[in-house]
Motif scaffolding. Structure first.
Motif, PDB file in Angstrom:
ATOM      1  N   LEU A   1       0.824  -1.206   0.000  1.00 32.51           N
ATOM      2  CA  LEU A   1       0.000   0.000   0.000  1.00 32.51           C
ATOM      3  C   LEU A   1       0.861   1.261   0.000  1.00 32.51           C
ATOM      4  CD1 LEU A   1      -2.657  -1.059   2.664  1.00 32.51           C
ATOM      5  CD2 LEU A   1      -3.033  -0.838   0.198  1.00 32.51           C
ATOM      6  N   ALA A   2       0.465   2.230  -0.813  1.00 31.14           N
ATOM      7  CA  ALA A   2       1.148   3.524  -0.880  1.00 31.14           C
ATOM      8  C   ALA A   2       0.385   4.523  -0.013  1.00 31.14           C
ATOM      9  CB  ALA A   2       1.236   4.007  -2.320  1.00 31.14           C
ATOM     10  N   ILE A   3       0.584   4.428   1.287  1.00 27.46           N
ATOM     11  CA  ILE A   3      -0.117   5.285   2.248  1.00 27.46           C
ATOM     12  C   ILE A   3       0.875   5.709   3.322  1.00 27.46           C
ATOM     13  CG2 ILE A   3      -2.007   5.422   3.921  1.00 27.46           C
ATOM     14  CD1 ILE A   3      -3.438   3.237   2.358  1.00 27.46           C
ATOM     15  N   HIS A   4       0.829   6.972   3.702  1.00 22.18           N
ATOM     16  CA  HIS A   4       1.785   7.489   4.681  1.00 22.18           C
ATOM     17  C   HIS A   4       1.292   7.199   6.096  1.00 22.18           C
ATOM     18  CE1 HIS A   4       4.701  11.012   5.739  1.00 22.18           C
ATOM     19  NE2 HIS A   4       5.103   9.839   6.187  1.00 22.18           N
ATOM     20  N   ARG A   5       1.572   5.989   6.549  1.00 21.98           N
ATOM     21  CA  ARG A   5       1.149   5.534   7.872  1.00 21.98           C
ATOM     22  C   ARG A   5       2.375   5.261   8.733  1.00 21.98           C
ATOM     23  NH1 ARG A   5      -2.522   5.392  12.039  1.00 21.98           N
ATOM     24  NH2 ARG A   5      -2.082   3.594  13.346  1.00 21.98           N
ATOM     25  N   LEU A   6       2.354   5.787   9.964  1.00 18.50           N
ATOM     26  CA  LEU A   6       3.450   5.565  10.913  1.00 18.50           C
ATOM     27  C   LEU A   6       2.898   4.794  12.107  1.00 18.50           C
ATOM     28  CD1 LEU A   6       4.973   9.171  10.818  1.00 18.50           C
ATOM     29  CD2 LEU A   6       5.711   7.173   9.504  1.00 18.50           C
ATOM     30  N   ASP A   7       2.968   3.467  12.049  1.00 19.13           N
ATOM     31  CA  ASP A   7       2.420   2.649  13.133  1.00 19.13           C
ATOM     32  C   ASP A   7       3.172   2.858  14.445  1.00 19.13           C
ATOM     33  OD1 ASP A   7       0.180   1.412  12.144  1.00 19.13           O
ATOM     34  OD2 ASP A   7       1.278  -0.248  11.255  1.00 19.13           O
ATOM     35  N   ASP A   8       4.466   3.156  14.324  1.00 23.52           N
ATOM     36  CA  ASP A   8       5.259   3.336  15.553  1.00 23.52           C
ATOM     37  C   ASP A   8       5.115   4.742  16.130  1.00 23.52           C
ATOM     38  OD1 ASP A   8       6.531   4.541  13.467  1.00 23.52           O
ATOM     39  OD2 ASP A   8       8.546   3.835  13.960  1.00 23.52           O
ATOM     40  N   ASP A   9       4.412   5.617  15.438  1.00 26.68           N
ATOM     41  CA  ASP A   9       4.190   6.982  15.925  1.00 26.68           C
ATOM     42  C   ASP A   9       2.810   7.455  15.475  1.00 26.68           C
ATOM     43  OD1 ASP A   9       4.523   9.479  17.024  1.00 26.68           O
ATOM     44  OD2 ASP A   9       5.892  10.218  15.469  1.00 26.68           O
ATOM     45  N   PRO A  10       1.748   6.777  15.932  1.00 22.75           N
ATOM     46  CA  PRO A  10       0.397   7.081  15.430  1.00 22.75           C
ATOM     47  C   PRO A  10      -0.050   8.514  15.681  1.00 22.75           C
ATOM     48  CG  PRO A  10       0.312   5.649  17.366  1.00 22.75           C
ATOM     49  CD  PRO A  10       1.742   5.720  16.955  1.00 22.75           C
ATOM     50  N   GLU A  11       0.458   9.160  16.747  1.00 24.10           N
ATOM     51  CA  GLU A  11       0.035  10.531  17.027  1.00 24.10           C
ATOM     52  C   GLU A  11       0.466  11.498  15.939  1.00 24.10           C
ATOM     53  OE1 GLU A  11       1.562   8.587  19.181  1.00 24.10           O
ATOM     54  OE2 GLU A  11      -0.056   8.154  20.602  1.00 24.10           O
ATOM     55  N   HIS A  12       1.557  11.169  15.235  1.00 19.30           N
ATOM     56  CA  HIS A  12       2.044  12.048  14.178  1.00 19.30           C
ATOM     57  C   HIS A  12       1.861  11.422  12.793  1.00 19.30           C
ATOM     58  CE1 HIS A  12       4.320  13.376  17.802  1.00 19.30           C
ATOM     59  NE2 HIS A  12       4.068  14.572  17.298  1.00 19.30           N
ATOM     60  N   SER A  13       1.114  10.348  12.733  1.00 18.53           N
ATOM     61  CA  SER A  13       0.905   9.668  11.452  1.00 18.53           C
ATOM     62  C   SER A  13      -0.121  10.411  10.608  1.00 18.53           C
ATOM     63  CB  SER A  13       0.419   8.234  11.696  1.00 18.53           C
ATOM     64  OG  SER A  13       0.081   7.620  10.468  1.00 18.53           O
ATOM     65  N   PRO A  14       0.211  10.753   9.350  1.00 21.58           N
ATOM     66  CA  PRO A  14      -0.802  11.362   8.475  1.00 21.58           C
ATOM     67  C   PRO A  14      -2.006  10.446   8.285  1.00 21.58           C
ATOM     68  CG  PRO A  14       1.390  11.707   7.577  1.00 21.58           C
ATOM     69  CD  PRO A  14       1.540  10.738   8.711  1.00 21.58           C
ATOM     70  N   CYS A  15      -1.792   9.138   8.129  1.00 13.86           N
ATOM     71  CA  CYS A  15      -2.878   8.182   7.951  1.00 13.86           C
ATOM     72  C   CYS A  15      -3.441   7.762   9.302  1.00 13.86           C
ATOM     73  CB  CYS A  15      -2.389   6.951   7.186  1.00 13.86           C
ATOM     74  SG  CYS A  15      -3.571   5.579   7.142  1.00 13.86           S
ATOM     75  N   VAL A  16      -4.778   7.727   9.406  1.00  8.22           N
ATOM     76  CA  VAL A  16      -5.443   7.323  10.646  1.00  8.22           C
ATOM     77  C   VAL A  16      -6.211   6.016  10.472  1.00  8.22           C
ATOM     78  CG1 VAL A  16      -5.617   9.688  11.497  1.00  8.22           C
ATOM     79  CG2 VAL A  16      -7.464   8.743  10.086  1.00  8.22           C
ATOM     80  N   ARG A  17      -5.934   5.277   9.382  1.00  9.09           N
ATOM     81  CA  ARG A  17      -6.599   4.001   9.108  1.00  9.09           C
ATOM     82  C   ARG A  17      -8.121   4.165   9.105  1.00  9.09           C
ATOM     83  NH1 ARG A  17      -3.235  -1.072  10.082  1.00  9.09           N
ATOM     84  NH2 ARG A  17      -5.296  -2.058   9.887  1.00  9.09           N
ATOM     85  N   CYS A  18      -8.603   5.093   8.318  1.00 10.89           N
ATOM     86  CA  CYS A  18     -10.031   5.350   8.255  1.00 10.89           C
ATOM     87  C   CYS A  18     -10.691   4.417   7.245  1.00 10.89           C
ATOM     88  CB  CYS A  18     -10.286   6.817   7.879  1.00 10.89           C
ATOM     89  SG  CYS A  18      -9.955   7.162   6.137  1.00 10.89           S
ATOM     90  N   PRO A  19     -12.037   4.354   7.220  1.00 11.60           N
ATOM     91  CA  PRO A  19     -12.731   3.482   6.261  1.00 11.60           C
ATOM     92  C   PRO A  19     -12.978   4.144   4.909  1.00 11.60           C
ATOM     93  CG  PRO A  19     -14.314   4.414   7.761  1.00 11.60           C
ATOM     94  CD  PRO A  19     -12.969   4.912   8.230  1.00 11.60           C
TER      95      PRO A  19
END
Length: 350
Positions: free
Chosen positions: A175-193
């Protein structure tokens, strides 16, 4: 000359090549017929996106019988990557060879996977690609992904386990999505539906605007003109290069012109550029321009289990290629293609 290089289109092709050339020092002009897609609540509203088609063009196209229809496409900075599901898979090595299908054989490509491998590496780095190398048996030779794979939510993990119990080989969907699982507070992606088919209000999707055009425009030698629809290309007297790009707002010239207006509109533009020198259209001596359009063909299947709620929010994390090369059925010994989970089907979307 108005530029050294004119790029027509700012989507997957145009946006990416703009970034690739941005640090060259060349004077680059990008022409986009649309504008920036509005950032608003409607980005995440199923009715706005899928029922009202707010972000799609209202122009009418004709089918092979001359009947008008409304194409589900739009013109924006970033092109249709603003709406794609962000699944980014490399071509397999066999894709470049002759493929045997029920209706005949494909032709081999004039290049092979190894020719593209280093460019895949670069593109994956630019487009925040998440994945796990070595988990898909059909995966071509490659190194690690830039980011770790998206984790499965509970219900998707149950499907993954069930498929493995059947002897199949599911793997994390790249997936080409800017997700930071190790830093969710600063992650652009929030794993929305609202990812698959929706524009991303958070600019977390790895689209051609975010990953191509924006980085390119950080260079002073790169310019973008929106609302400039290209009408035709005018070739030089010797017919060896495009000399002028004619838009609805004037003409532009450059030493090199890159046509990246998408599969349909690039072909249409070449045909619209017919002249006395090229009566069947530009670059169409073969008379094949626009005749073999490859549609993004897919089918969607949804399962309902009474008494069990699908609690998944972000479910587009699973893929399967066990039937990619061969169906496994001796009565149908042909490839069936790739299987992946789609985005969340909400009541409004359904």
């Amino acid at each position: 000359m108005d530029a050294d290089v004119i790029i027509i289109g700012s989507g997957a092709g145009g946006g990416t090549i703009a970034r690739a050339l941005a640090d060259s020092g060349l004077n680059i002009l990008i022409l986009e017929r649309g504008d920036y897609l509005p950032r608003e609540w409607g980005n995440w509203d199923p009715r706005t996106v899928f029922a009202e088609h707010r972000y799609h063009t209202h122009e009418q196209w004709r089918d092979q019988h001359g009947k008008f229809f409304s194409p589900i496409t739009g013109y924006h900075v970033g092109g249709n990557t603003k709406f794609y599901g962000a699944a980014v898979l490399r071509r397999r090595e066999s894709d470049f060879l002759i493929r045997h299908h029920k209706d005949g054989n494909t032709r081999a490509w004039p290049i092979c996977y190894a020719d593209l491998a280093p460019f895949y590496d670069q593109a994956e780095a630019w487009y925040f690609t998440h994945g796990q190398a070595g988990t898909d048996p059909t995966d071509p030779p490659r190194g690690d992904y830039p980011f770790p794979p998206f984790s499965h939510e509970e219900d998707v993990a149950l499907v993954d386990t069930a498929l493995r119990g059947m002897g199949l080989h599911p793997f994390p969907l790249p997936l080409a999505i800017h997700r930071l699982d190790d830093d969710p507070e600063h992650s652009p992606c929030v794993r929305c539906p609202t990812c698959d088919g929706f524009p991303c209000m958070l600019h977390a999707k790895g689209d051609a605007e975010v990953c191509g055009i924006r980085p390119a425009l950080e260079y002073s030698n790169v310019r973008l003109l929106t609302k400039h629809r290209v009408r035709r290309l005018i070739s030089s007297a010797d017919g060896k290069r495009v000399e002028t790009v004619e838009t609805d707002q004037g003409c532009f010239s450059a030493r090199l012109v890159v046509l990246a207006a998408g599969a349909v509109n690039s072909a249409a533009l070449l045909l619209a550029s017919a002249s006395e020198q090229f009566p069947t259209g530009l670059a169409n001596h073969s008379d094949q321009v626009g005749r073999h359009y490859m549609c993004h063909l897919n089918s969607a299947c949804m399962a309902l289990k009474p008494g069990r709620e699908n609690r998944t929010i972000f479910q587009k994390t699973l893929a399967l290629n066990d039937f990619y090369e061969d169906s496994g059925d001796p009565e149908y010994p042909y490839p069936l293609g790739h299987i992946q989970s789609l985005g969340k089907v909400t009541p409004g979307l359904f």
